[in-house]
Structure formats: structure tokens, C-alpha cells
Motif scaffolding. Structure first.
Motif, short mmCIF file in Angstrom:
data_model
loop_
_atom_site.label_atom_id
_atom_site.label_comp_id
_atom_site.label_asym_id
_atom_site.label_seq_id
_atom_site.Cartn_x
_atom_site.Cartn_y
_atom_site.Cartn_z
N PHE A 45 40.07 38.67 50.07
CA PHE A 45 38.70 39.18 50.07
C PHE A 45 38.13 39.18 51.49
O PHE A 45 37.39 40.09 51.86
CB PHE A 45 37.82 38.34 49.15
N SER A 50 35.87 44.89 52.47
CA SER A 50 34.76 45.06 53.41
C SER A 50 33.98 46.31 53.02
O SER A 50 34.56 47.36 52.75
CB SER A 50 35.29 45.19 54.84
N SER A 186 29.43 42.59 56.07
CA SER A 186 29.58 42.31 54.64
C SER A 186 30.29 40.98 54.40
O SER A 186 30.15 40.37 53.34
CB SER A 186 30.35 43.44 53.97
N ARG A 187 31.06 40.50 55.37
CA ARG A 187 31.76 39.22 55.19
C ARG A 187 30.77 38.08 54.96
O ARG A 187 31.09 37.09 54.32
CB ARG A 187 32.58 38.90 56.44
N ILE A 190 30.35 38.16 51.34
CA ILE A 190 31.59 38.17 50.55
C ILE A 190 32.19 36.77 50.49
O ILE A 190 32.65 36.32 49.43
CB ILE A 190 32.59 39.17 51.15
N VAL A 318 29.91 41.88 43.96
CA VAL A 318 30.49 43.13 44.46
C VAL A 318 29.55 44.30 44.21
O VAL A 318 29.33 45.14 45.09
CB VAL A 318 31.86 43.39 43.79
#
Length: 384
Positions: A45, A50, A186-187, A190, A318
Motif C-alpha cells: 500500500f 497512490s 496521499s501516503r 494511506i 480508499v
């Protein structure tokens, strides 16, 4: 009398926990699920999933072939958001590049484009965008629209400078400042989200097998004859998985910081408290499924449906909950991961404390009490 019957004797809990530890160590499949799979998910992930869109591939068909059209192309290529991959001779080849997925944007500069600009007439520029992926298409459209606006402003400023006039200043100027996730990476959400998935895997999916295994092996009759009550038995069964899952959480924190640069801004101990509460919910769900089904295969499949998949798909991890149909939005309200991810986002990104996060803590506490009561009640019906 009932409360006295449900008192916890530490020695009984310790004996059950020790037995479960031995089983986990001897069963390589449990060790794989407990340690290898979470680590694999973090790497997968963190590196692969990403939502960022960088270096949008662009092709240009320049029918104008002037200094201004070449200047437009060179400035586009210099932008960090675009990657000018080719100059094409005609529109047909540009369409072929889009069809093949080799480019996301095709720009067509018409003949006499510079002449139209110099004579103060409309100078349309054709922009074709591959929106087969709506997210990438939408973001790419925003990038190219912003770039063209900036280019227009630069042309106007150059014209006024040549005429010896002052640059016009627009009456409204938006000064945008991004909070909480300044780099829009986005990490940063995430990595916290994957912690919720890992806990659900270890907490619910692994524990869904432990009681069912006792039924399938025929050892439940022996356990019923022991001087141990349902609460002691379930607590002893849950302790090894609690320790494993918390170890996974700490490993995920360290890997997130070392590999992906995701640093938690809020309180570490609040995160531990939230993780313990969420993990307790997952353990309660897993144990209840295990007692109710009495079959490892069925329990594993049910645990997959009611714990892992909702944690991944319906928790705002998500897919944004706001974009879901109204019925699914109601379903997300009963998914524990929804509240845990809300807490993690508050701690990792917004640096807020209990004053803002207590509603999510309260819901998780209620879910924990409910899942524990269901598991204990079901175990007592089995004669323990």
C-alpha cells in the motif's frame, strides 16, 4: 451470583493464553498471517497505492510552428506537473496516442494561433484528455486549465510591459494555504489507514479460527470440564493476538516513518489507546464469529465479509464516504474502522486531541462492550 461466576482468575487466563501462544508458534500459517501479511500490506500500500497524479504525459500537435507556440510547449515541458513526451505531426496520431494510453493529454495548436493572439482575437487551443480513469482525468484537467490561465496572465503582463503600462492586478486574489497535509501526499493518510486494515486482519480474521478449531478438534468437551468460565477462556484466547496486533501497529508506525516519511503529529499514547480499543472490538467480533460458526472455514469466510472488506472499502480509507449512496453511508456508521481511521487522521495529520476525537472513542467503546457481551453470551450458551 452471575457476576461472581464471571470473575476473572489470572491463573486461568494465563494458562489459556500460554496454550494459544504455543499453538501460534507451532502453526506457520498463523505466524504468516500475524506478521508477514501485515508487513507485505504496508509495503504494497505504501509504495503501490497512490492517488497522487504527477508528470502527466502530454503530446503536442503544433500546426502554428512559431516562436510563441514553441515557447508555450517549452514552458509546459518545464512544468513539474507535465511530461511532454512527443511532438506529433497531425491530429490522427495524437488520437492514436490517447487510444493506446501512451499519453493523458493531447494539445492541438491550430494554424495562425500566434496571429490570432497578436491581433487580439480569440485563439482557441484544443485540449484532449483521456478520462478513462476519472480521477486522473479530472486532476489533469485542473492542471492544464491552471497552466493555460497562468500563460495567459504572462502574455498579458508582457504586452503591458512592452507598451510601458502597469501590470493589471485582479480585484480578487485567492491566497491558498493547505493545512494538515501541506504536500498533498496521499501516503500521509494511506499509511494510517493500512494500520486499521492490519488490526482487523489479526484481530478478527485470526481469532475467528481459535474457538472453531477447538470444536473441530473435539477439545471443547475437555475445556467444558475445566474450572474456567467463558470470560476467562475468551480473554486468554484473545491476549496473544492482542500482543501480536499491537506489535504490528508499532512496526507499521516505524516503517511508515522510516520508509515513507509519515510522522504522527499527535499524541502517541492516544494512538495506543485508540488502537487498543479498536483491536478489542476486532477481537470481540472474531471470537463471536468463531463461537457461533464452530467451523474454521465458515468462520474465516464470514470474518472476511464482516471485518476485513468493510475496513478496506467502507471506512473512508480508499473511497470517500460522502461519494457513496445514502444506504451505504448508513452502513459505514456501523463499521468500526470508520471511527478508528477518523481518530488516526486526527492524530497523524490534524494534531488534535481527545476534545475533538472523543465521539469516535465513545463509539468504539460501545462497540467493544457489545462485541464482548455477544462473544461471552454465546460462549456461555455452549456450556462454559
Amino acid at each position: 451470583m452471575r457476576l461472581q461466576a464471571m470473575r476473572i482468575h489470572p491463573r486461568n487466563v494465563q494458562a489459556v493464553a500460554r496454550k494459544e501462544f504455543y499453538h501460534i508458534v507451532r502453526d506457520y500459517r498463523s505466524l504468516y498471517m500475524a506478521f508477514a501479511l501485515p508487513l507485505l500490506l504496508i509495503l504494497l500500500f505504501g509504495y503501490a497505492l497512490s492517488l497522487d497524479v504527477d508528470n502527466v504525459k502530454v503530446v503536442i500537435v503544433d500546426h502554428d510552428r512559431t516562436a510563441l507556440s514553441r515557447d508555450f510547449a517549452s514552458r509546459l515541458d518545464a512544468s513539474p506537473y507535465f511530461d511532454l513526451v512527443s511532438h506529433l505531426p497531425d491530429d490522427r496520431q495524437a488520437a492514436a496516442w490517447l487510444d493506446a494510453g501512451r499519453a493523458t493529454i493531447a494539445l492541438v495548436i491550430p494554424p495562425r494561433w500566434t496571429e490570432a493572439i497578436r491581433s487580439n482575437r480569440d485563439a482557441p487551443l484544443q485540449v484532449l484528455i483521456d478520462a478513462s480513469d476519472p480521477n486522473i482525468g479530472s486532476i489533469s484537467r485542473g492542471y492544464i486549465t491552471s497552466f493555460v490561465e497562468r500563460y495567459n496572465a504572462q502574455l498579458l503582463a508582457d504586452f503591458l510591459a512592452r507598451q510601458g503600462l502597469e501590470t493589471l492586478h485582479p480585484p480578487v486574489e485567492g491566497r491558498v494555504r493547505v493545512w494538515f497535509n501541506e504536500d498533498l501526499e496521499s501516503r500521509n493518510f494511506i499509511v494510517p489507514g493500512i494500520i486499521a486494515v492490519i488490526i482487523m486482519i489479526v484481530g478478527a480474521m485470526l481469532t475467528s479460527l481459535v474457538i472453531a478449531r477447538e470444536f473441530e478438534n473435539g477439545t471443547m468437551e475437555t475445556i467444558r470440564s475445566l474450572p474456567i468460565n467463558a470470560l476467562e477462556f475468551l480473554t486468554g484466547k484473545a491476549i496473544p493476538y492482542y500482543l501480536i496486533a499491537m506489535t504490528d501497529v508499532l512496526v507499521a508506525l516505524v516503517m511508515g516513518q522510516l520508509l515513507f516519511g509519515v510522522v504522527m503529529k499527535g499524541s502517541f499514547w492516544l494512538m495506543i489507546l485508540a488502537s487498543s480499543l479498536y483491536l478489542s472490538v476486532a477481537l470481540g467480533i472474531g471470537l463471536f464469529i468463531s463461537v457461533a460458526t464452530k467451523s474454521q472455514l465458515v468462520a474465516n469466510q464470514i470474518a472476511l465479509l464482516v471485518s476485513y472488506l468493510p475496513a478496506l472499502l467502507l471506512s473512508d480509507f480508499v473511497f470517500p464516504v460522502e461519494n457513496m449512496p445514502v444506504m451505504l453511508q448508513f452502513v459505514t456508521r456501523i463499521v468500526p474502522a470508520t471511527y478508528y481511521i477518523d481518530i488516526l487522521n486526527g492524530l497523524f495529520l490534524r494534531n488534535v486531541g481527545m476534545a475533538y476525537l472523543w465521539p469516535s472513542f465513545a463509539v468504539l467503546l460501545v462497540m467493544f462492550l457489545a462485541s464482548a457481551a455477544l462473544a461471552v453470551g454465546r460462549m456461555r450458551r455452549e456450556g462454559l
